[in-house]
Design a protein around this motif. Sequence first.
Motif, PDB file in Angstrom:
ATOM      1  N   LEU A  37      -1.928 -16.952 -10.741  1.00  0.00           N
ATOM      2  CA  LEU A  37      -1.282 -17.459  -9.529  1.00  0.00           C
ATOM      3  C   LEU A  37      -1.740 -18.880  -9.222  1.00  0.00           C
ATOM      4  O   LEU A  37      -0.936 -19.742  -8.849  1.00  0.00           O
ATOM      5  N   GLU A  38      -3.031 -19.116  -9.388  1.00  0.00           N
ATOM      6  CA  GLU A  38      -3.582 -20.449  -9.133  1.00  0.00           C
ATOM      7  C   GLU A  38      -3.012 -21.459 -10.123  1.00  0.00           C
ATOM      8  O   GLU A  38      -2.630 -22.574  -9.751  1.00  0.00           O
ATOM      9  N   PHE A  39      -2.957 -21.074 -11.398  1.00  0.00           N
ATOM     10  CA  PHE A  39      -2.429 -21.971 -12.441  1.00  0.00           C
ATOM     11  C   PHE A  39      -0.963 -22.304 -12.173  1.00  0.00           C
ATOM     12  O   PHE A  39      -0.541 -23.460 -12.280  1.00  0.00           O
ATOM     13  N   MET A  40      -0.167 -21.269 -11.800  1.00  0.00           N
ATOM     14  CA  MET A  40       1.251 -21.501 -11.539  1.00  0.00           C
ATOM     15  C   MET A  40       1.480 -22.352 -10.299  1.00  0.00           C
ATOM     16  O   MET A  40       2.378 -23.185 -10.267  1.00  0.00           O
ATOM     17  N   GLN A  41       0.674 -22.133  -9.264  1.00  0.00           N
ATOM     18  CA  GLN A  41       0.824 -22.928  -8.050  1.00  0.00           C
ATOM     19  C   GLN A  41       0.597 -24.416  -8.315  1.00  0.00           C
ATOM     20  O   GLN A  41       1.203 -25.264  -7.663  1.00  0.00           O
ATOM     21  N   HIS A  42      -0.266 -24.734  -9.273  1.00  0.00           N
ATOM     22  CA  HIS A  42      -0.573 -26.128  -9.579  1.00  0.00           C
ATOM     23  C   HIS A  42       0.443 -26.761 -10.531  1.00  0.00           C
ATOM     24  O   HIS A  42       0.588 -27.991 -10.558  1.00  0.00           O
ATOM     25  N   HIS A  43       1.146 -25.943 -11.323  1.00  0.00           N
ATOM     26  CA  HIS A  43       1.999 -26.500 -12.368  1.00  0.00           C
ATOM     27  C   HIS A  43       3.484 -26.181 -12.224  1.00  0.00           C
ATOM     28  O   HIS A  43       4.306 -26.784 -12.908  1.00  0.00           O
ATOM     29  N   ILE A  44       3.847 -25.224 -11.356  1.00  0.00           N
ATOM     30  CA  ILE A  44       5.258 -24.841 -11.188  1.00  0.00           C
ATOM     31  C   ILE A  44       5.590 -24.788  -9.701  1.00  0.00           C
ATOM     32  O   ILE A  44       4.924 -24.083  -8.940  1.00  0.00           O
ATOM     33  N   GLU A  45       6.643 -25.495  -9.299  1.00  0.00           N
ATOM     34  CA  GLU A  45       7.008 -25.544  -7.883  1.00  0.00           C
ATOM     35  C   GLU A  45       7.970 -24.425  -7.499  1.00  0.00           C
ATOM     36  O   GLU A  45       7.827 -23.799  -6.446  1.00  0.00           O
TER      37      GLU A  45
END
Length: 401
Positions: A29-37
């Motif tokens: 979730l953290e990785f996606m929040q930083h790389h996918i809007e």
Amino acid sequence: MWKNKNVWIVLIGEFIAGLGLWFGIIGNLEFMQHHIESDFMKSLLMFSGLLAGVIVGPTAGRMIDQYSKKKILLYSGFGRLFSVSFMFLAIHFENIWYMVMFMVTIQISAAFYFPALQSVIPLIVKEKDLLQLNGIHMNIGTIGRIVGTSLGGILLVVMSLQFIYALSMVAYALLLVSTYFLQFEDTKPVTQEKEKKEKNKDGFMEVFRVLKQIPIAYKALILSIIPLLFIGGFNLMVINLSEMHDDSAIKGYIYAVEGIAFMLGAFAVKRLTTYTTPYKLLYIFAFITAIAHLSLFFSDIQWMALASFGLFGFAVGCFFPIMSTIFQTKIPKEYHGRLFSFRSMFDRVMFQIVLLGTGLALDTLGLQYMVLIFGVISLLIIFVSGLKQKKIDTAVVKSPA
């Protein structure tokens, strides 16, 4: 039951696996929040792994019925351990495609591991202890989820993502070691091996036939769509609520409230079965799940959002142990591998549909209107299923003795 070392191995293994799983999910979730809007793009990324799990589902079911369940648990455990290495590459290169590889490999491993584990549980305890063990097993997994999400959230503040995934890898390694110590007798006498292999060639078609002959199992499968409508969009809804309230801490509160309520439900379910039938309880808790979904319309009020997830947690904490026990006791053991693989595949297909639908609905309609639509769909499933059952019961009553 508590003197059975296999029970302790399964429960301790479930707790360790829960820690590893939820450390990984928090990291994802953290990785996606930083790389996918886009919420829809996040759902597509999750979809890739689930699709891989569905594709291997039929093969997994046949193999679980044909070969040593312990070996399948060990091999799939190793696959899960190996899959985490892709996240280290994803973080190092800041590349989404490595995360896709992680999702694919870990879901393929899960497609073998979880049906095999569900097939093993009826082999290590007596039938009278199954409902209790299923409830406790799910509670242990929930404790692992609460500890994993809470500790993972805290560690993210002070540690790097790589450290979170390193902990996840350690947990999976410990699970692999604990699985090695399982001892049980597989339901495959040598004299029946050839006959069973012939039966297994029918794959899931044989499972369909068996399910249709056991109405309570078939209805349980249909009603399971309702909690899946909630679970499929769970993580995306949590992210959306965090953004709605501009509060990162609410993620931890939601997971904690839902997890505690789930444990209360799993503890209460055995007592509840003394008052009414498991069949009626399935309908009751499916209805409560639908109400929990609808109540998220008021999620702009923080305590209402927490109450909705708590209500959902209690309902599914009762629903899933009942459903698992029905499958384990009503379906012959020689079909368990294919049955639980089919159920896993069914869950994954539904999860994919709901996940994509949730991502699209959140981007276009918003959370509050989305939950109204999903809640109404749940109520329609309950109504149609109950109406068909009423017609069947009426026909049975009218038929001559």
